[in-house]
Each structure stands twice: as C-alpha cells, then as structure tokens.
Motif scaffolding. Structure first.
Motif, PDB file in Angstrom:
ATOM      1  N   LYS A  88     -12.558  -5.402  -2.593  1.00 44.71           N
ATOM      2  CA  LYS A  88     -12.451  -4.985  -1.083  1.00 44.71           C
ATOM      3  C   LYS A  88     -13.363  -5.852  -0.095  1.00 44.71           C
ATOM      4  O   LYS A  88     -12.749  -6.310   0.878  1.00 44.71           O
ATOM      5  CB  LYS A  88     -12.755  -3.496  -1.004  1.00 44.71           C
ATOM      6  N   TYR A 107      -3.090  -4.757   1.997  1.00 44.96           N
ATOM      7  CA  TYR A 107      -3.576  -3.431   1.545  1.00 44.96           C
ATOM      8  C   TYR A 107      -2.430  -2.527   1.045  1.00 44.96           C
ATOM      9  O   TYR A 107      -1.526  -2.060   1.923  1.00 44.96           O
ATOM     10  CB  TYR A 107      -4.475  -2.582   2.455  1.00 44.96           C
ATOM     11  N   TYR A 116      -4.658  -4.481  -3.803  1.00 37.08           N
ATOM     12  CA  TYR A 116      -4.939  -5.594  -2.904  1.00 37.08           C
ATOM     13  C   TYR A 116      -3.697  -6.532  -3.407  1.00 37.08           C
ATOM     14  O   TYR A 116      -3.760  -7.015  -4.440  1.00 37.08           O
ATOM     15  CB  TYR A 116      -6.353  -5.939  -2.728  1.00 37.08           C
TER      16      TYR A 116
END
Length: 208
Positions: A88, A107, A116
């Motif tokens: 992330k 996302y 992701y």
C-alpha cells in the motif's frame, strides 16, 4: 442455462455461465488476459506482483529510492516478501512520484480487504487506463472502465449469450443473425434476477 423469448415467441436466446476453460473460439481471444495483454498485476492474487514492484523500484531516481527507503524503514536491497502495508505504501508513493504516462494503479475492494492492481511500463502504457466503455448489446463487454474490468476478471463472473431455439439449442453462431457474446459481471446461477433485468433492458426478452 436460462432461456429467454421475445413477446411474439419468435426469437429465443440462451444464457450460460462462461466456464473459462477455452479462452479462444475459432482462433479469436474471447476475454482479455490482464497481464499478458496489458501488463496489469493484481496483488495479492498475482504471485509475481510483489516481486514485479521491485522492478519499478529499480527505475526510480536515487533521490526517490532514498525517500521510499525512509518511508518503508527497510533496506530496499532486501527482497523479502512485502507485507500488505508495504505494498500500500509503495503504490501510494508511486502514485505521487511516477508519471501517469508510465504508471497507473487501482484500489480494488474485496470484502474487508483491499486488493491493489497496477500497471507500469518505462516505455509508456499500452492503453489509456482512464478509458470508459459502453455495452452496445452486440460486442463482448467486460466492464464500463478498467476498475470494473479488473474486478470482474478477478471474480471470474461472465455469461455467454447465444441465439437459440425454443428447445435450448444454439443456432448458427457464425451467422449475422446470431448473437454470440460475453458479458462480464453476471452469473446466471446466482444472479438470475440481475440476468433477467439485463436481458429485458438489452433485448426486450423475458425468461421462458
């Protein structure tokens, strides 16, 4: 299988789930392969996605690499597996740092978790990740945008619509009069009402 008819009972269509076994029909690819066709990685489903992030890191300037090292508080030469928090942070850093001509990320919600997806090419992206698409009722339809395309590809939900007769037998898929197409995001086994609504709105047909 679900069978649909028009008001006059003169035309019929069948709907089945796409089994994803044969990805080619008569030599034509019937669904996009996100990595092979577009270079899109999905984390964590794609086993190579975390290691592929290292390739992007290697293309960073020394200044950006040092900033990322400070952000992650780890040695960027250490290729041990990234945690979800690492991924992330890295993707958010790339979103801020890399030019949109070479990098794009999405996302992808998955219940309580967020996946992701991302694409990177130092030579420039092969497609516009901001493209939008419309369902014309004739061509294969994989989603209204790349966010949706990735979700549907990940979830393996897609139906096949064929022209059929009243006995559920498909007719001439090579003829101009027939319809043989795939529509992502629907499941005829678990989403019968949604499929009914789609067939009514798109073709004016109701279930037999």
């Amino acid at each position: 299988m679900l069978i649909y008819k028009n008001e006059k009972n003169t035309k019929f269509m069948s709907v089945t789930n796409d089994d994803y076994v044969d990805l080619n029909v008569n030599g034509y690819k019937i669904c996009p392969d996100l990595y092979d066709d577009y270079g899109i990685h999905i984390y964590p489903q794609d086993n190579d996605s975390a290691s592929a992030l290292w390739d992007v890191i290697q293309d960073l300037s020394l200044k950006d690499r040092n900033e990322l090292l400070h952000l992650l508080q780890r040695d960027l030469n250490d290729k041990s597996k990234f945690s979800l928090a690492d991924v992330k942070a890295i993707i958010m850093f790339f979103d801020k740092t890399l030019d949109s001509d070479y990098w794009h990320s999405w996302y992808i919600p998955d219940g309580d978790q967020t996946d992701y997806a991302w694409v990177y090419s130092p030579e420039g992206l092969l497609f516009d990740p901001n493209s939008e698409y419309k369902d014309d009722g004739k061509s294969d339809y994989f989603g209204k945008n790349w966010q949706e395309i990735i979700v549907f590809a990940r979830d393996n939900r897609r139906i096949v619509i064929r022209t059929s007769d009243q006995n559920e037998k498909a007719v001439g898929t090579e003829s101009k009069e027939s319809i043989f197409r795939r529509v992502a995001g629907l499941d005829e086994t678990n989403q019968k009402q949604e499929v009914d609504a789609y067939m009514k709105a798109t073709y004016g047909m109701v279930r037999v």
